[in-house]
Scaffold this motif. Sequence first.
Motif, mmCIF file in Angstrom:
data_model
loop_
_atom_site.group_PDB
_atom_site.id
_atom_site.type_symbol
_atom_site.label_atom_id
_atom_site.label_comp_id
_atom_site.label_asym_id
_atom_site.label_seq_id
_atom_site.Cartn_x
_atom_site.Cartn_y
_atom_site.Cartn_z
ATOM 1 N N PHE A 150 -8.876 0.839 -12.877
ATOM 2 C CA PHE A 150 -10.269 1.111 -12.524
ATOM 3 C C PHE A 150 -10.742 0.250 -11.351
ATOM 4 O O PHE A 150 -10.159 -0.788 -11.031
ATOM 5 N N ASP A 151 -11.788 0.711 -10.709
ATOM 6 C CA ASP A 151 -12.379 0.005 -9.574
ATOM 7 C C ASP A 151 -12.784 -1.406 -9.993
ATOM 8 O O ASP A 151 -13.430 -1.604 -11.018
ATOM 9 N N ARG A 152 -12.362 -2.398 -9.206
ATOM 10 C CA ARG A 152 -12.621 -3.819 -9.401
ATOM 11 C C ARG A 152 -11.789 -4.430 -10.513
ATOM 12 O O ARG A 152 -12.048 -5.571 -10.925
ATOM 13 N N GLU A 153 -10.782 -3.733 -11.010
ATOM 14 C CA GLU A 153 -9.878 -4.353 -11.978
ATOM 15 C C GLU A 153 -9.185 -5.530 -11.295
ATOM 16 O O GLU A 153 -8.540 -5.367 -10.261
ATOM 17 N N GLN A 154 -9.323 -6.713 -11.878
ATOM 18 C CA GLN A 154 -8.827 -7.966 -11.291
ATOM 19 C C GLN A 154 -9.378 -8.210 -9.881
ATOM 20 O O GLN A 154 -8.835 -9.005 -9.126
ATOM 21 N N GLY A 155 -10.452 -7.475 -9.539
ATOM 22 C CA GLY A 155 -11.092 -7.639 -8.241
ATOM 23 C C GLY A 155 -10.655 -6.654 -7.182
ATOM 24 O O GLY A 155 -11.245 -6.594 -6.103
ATOM 25 N N PHE A 156 -9.622 -5.846 -7.463
ATOM 26 C CA PHE A 156 -9.114 -4.903 -6.464
ATOM 27 C C PHE A 156 -10.061 -3.706 -6.319
ATOM 28 O O PHE A 156 -10.575 -3.190 -7.323
ATOM 29 N N PRO A 157 -10.266 -3.229 -5.094
ATOM 30 C CA PRO A 157 -11.212 -2.134 -4.874
ATOM 31 C C PRO A 157 -10.622 -0.769 -5.224
ATOM 32 O O PRO A 157 -9.443 -0.506 -4.991
ATOM 33 N N GLY A 158 -11.467 0.098 -5.788
ATOM 34 C CA GLY A 158 -11.120 1.500 -5.964
ATOM 35 C C GLY A 158 -10.340 1.831 -7.209
ATOM 36 O O GLY A 158 -9.600 1.004 -7.748
ATOM 37 N N ARG A 177 11.138 5.360 -10.200
ATOM 38 C CA ARG A 177 10.275 5.928 -9.163
ATOM 39 C C ARG A 177 8.821 5.584 -9.483
ATOM 40 O O ARG A 177 8.341 5.850 -10.587
ATOM 41 N N MET A 178 8.127 5.004 -8.499
ATOM 42 C CA MET A 178 6.741 4.605 -8.668
ATOM 43 C C MET A 178 5.876 5.334 -7.652
ATOM 44 O O MET A 178 6.238 5.417 -6.475
ATOM 45 N N ASN A 179 4.740 5.842 -8.116
ATOM 46 C CA ASN A 179 3.801 6.528 -7.239
ATOM 47 C C ASN A 179 2.383 6.095 -7.600
ATOM 48 O O ASN A 179 2.080 5.870 -8.775
ATOM 49 N N ALA A 180 1.527 5.979 -6.593
ATOM 50 C CA ALA A 180 0.135 5.611 -6.839
ATOM 51 C C ALA A 180 -0.763 6.326 -5.843
ATOM 52 O O ALA A 180 -0.438 6.417 -4.651
ATOM 53 N N THR A 181 -1.912 6.821 -6.330
ATOM 54 C CA THR A 181 -2.863 7.543 -5.501
ATOM 55 C C THR A 181 -4.215 6.854 -5.567
ATOM 56 O O THR A 181 -4.760 6.638 -6.656
ATOM 57 N N ALA A 182 -4.755 6.493 -4.408
ATOM 58 C CA ALA A 182 -6.092 5.916 -4.331
ATOM 59 C C ALA A 182 -7.121 7.028 -4.482
ATOM 60 O O ALA A 182 -7.050 8.041 -3.773
ATOM 61 N N LEU A 183 -8.076 6.843 -5.376
ATOM 62 C CA LEU A 183 -9.023 7.909 -5.704
ATOM 63 C C LEU A 183 -10.389 7.733 -5.063
ATOM 64 O O LEU A 183 -11.083 8.719 -4.814
ATOM 65 N N SER A 184 -10.816 6.494 -4.815
ATOM 66 C CA SER A 184 -12.194 6.300 -4.380
ATOM 67 C C SER A 184 -12.354 5.349 -3.194
ATOM 68 O O SER A 184 -13.296 5.504 -2.414
ATOM 69 N N LYS A 185 -11.469 4.352 -3.056
ATOM 70 C CA LYS A 185 -11.587 3.376 -1.976
ATOM 71 C C LYS A 185 -10.201 2.999 -1.471
ATOM 72 O O LYS A 185 -9.211 3.115 -2.195
#
Length: 361
Positions: A150-158, A177-185
């Motif tokens: 979630f947004d601001r988890e451990q201080g990270f944005p988005g 295999r690792m994949n990650a998608t930024a959703l808001s920031k």
Amino acid sequence: MARAALLSIPLFLLCLALASRADAARKTVGVYELKSKKGDFSIKVTNWGATLMSVIVPDSKGNLADVVLGYDTLAQYVDPSSAFGTVVGRVANRIANGTFVLDGKTIRLNKDGTTVLHGGHRGFNRVIWTVKEYVPGGDSPYITLYYHSFDREQGFPGDLDVYVTYQLCGPYELSARMNATALSKATPVNLANHAYWNLGGHGSGDVLGEVIQVFASRYTPVDGSMIPTGEVAPVSGTPYDLRAPTRLGSRIGLVSGAGMAGFDINYAVDGEGFRRVACLRDPASGRALELWADQPGMQLYTSNWLSNVKGKGGKVYGQYGAVCLETQHYPDAVNHPNFPSEIVRPGGMAYKHDMLFKFSF
């Protein structure tokens, strides 16, 4: 019509209840095994921290052994001091002062002392992942795990959606295999697997007799706080030069990290794309591991700080009891514009990190 509508309400509620129960079941902490058809190659994974708990492969005589360090119980993995086999993030390795500037805005993270290590005290290795798919057998058994950060988890944005898939994809081949998608920031993303490898078997003693080769002609020197200086220096003429097969014990006393003898350094891997990164071989057992990946760097760590840890089967793990081969972006990349960028943006290219561990004997 009215009667049909009334009848449909309990069925709808029942479906919701069943779905909720299924989701809750997926969120419980469990152990999941993948096993080859032949039966002499298997792994175990837990959805606590997307952790690789065991990798069992034969040696040159057909004897099976577990070649990653770990524990017997889930409770031991949940212990805050555990790091064996986890997926670390949102940003693996260190961020100096827990601070960086992104798009003109200063981001302050939840610090662990003077830095942030492996995403903070509640990084991705300290959460329950959802089991999305699990195929334990067949030609290519696999498991896919999911986590929403979630947004601001451990201080990270988005907000960030993260997937990790472990798969037995060939004879004695394990892919991650690792994949990650930024959703808001926009946000930095740098995931790594923190498996501790000992090709002689997890309780066989130190790895100083194992032979390593790292396909990197440069590395990122660090200061006394283990933060990169910003330089990408040649390994030529230094003890960090592992381009030729080298016995770990011959170099262990020539290098150090945070004041402890041993390797704890990021290599700038030669080439681009999916390529061979490192080879590790245990002459005693005949087992060998070839690592392929698509990341710009790899942290080599020789378990310098490991001491008197009771692991699987009552085995005690001591200093230099394993070697970590963590493909990654360069440490503290968010504070060094000359390092490859690890920023992922909404609507842009998703983060992707593929690894392949090829075993032979």
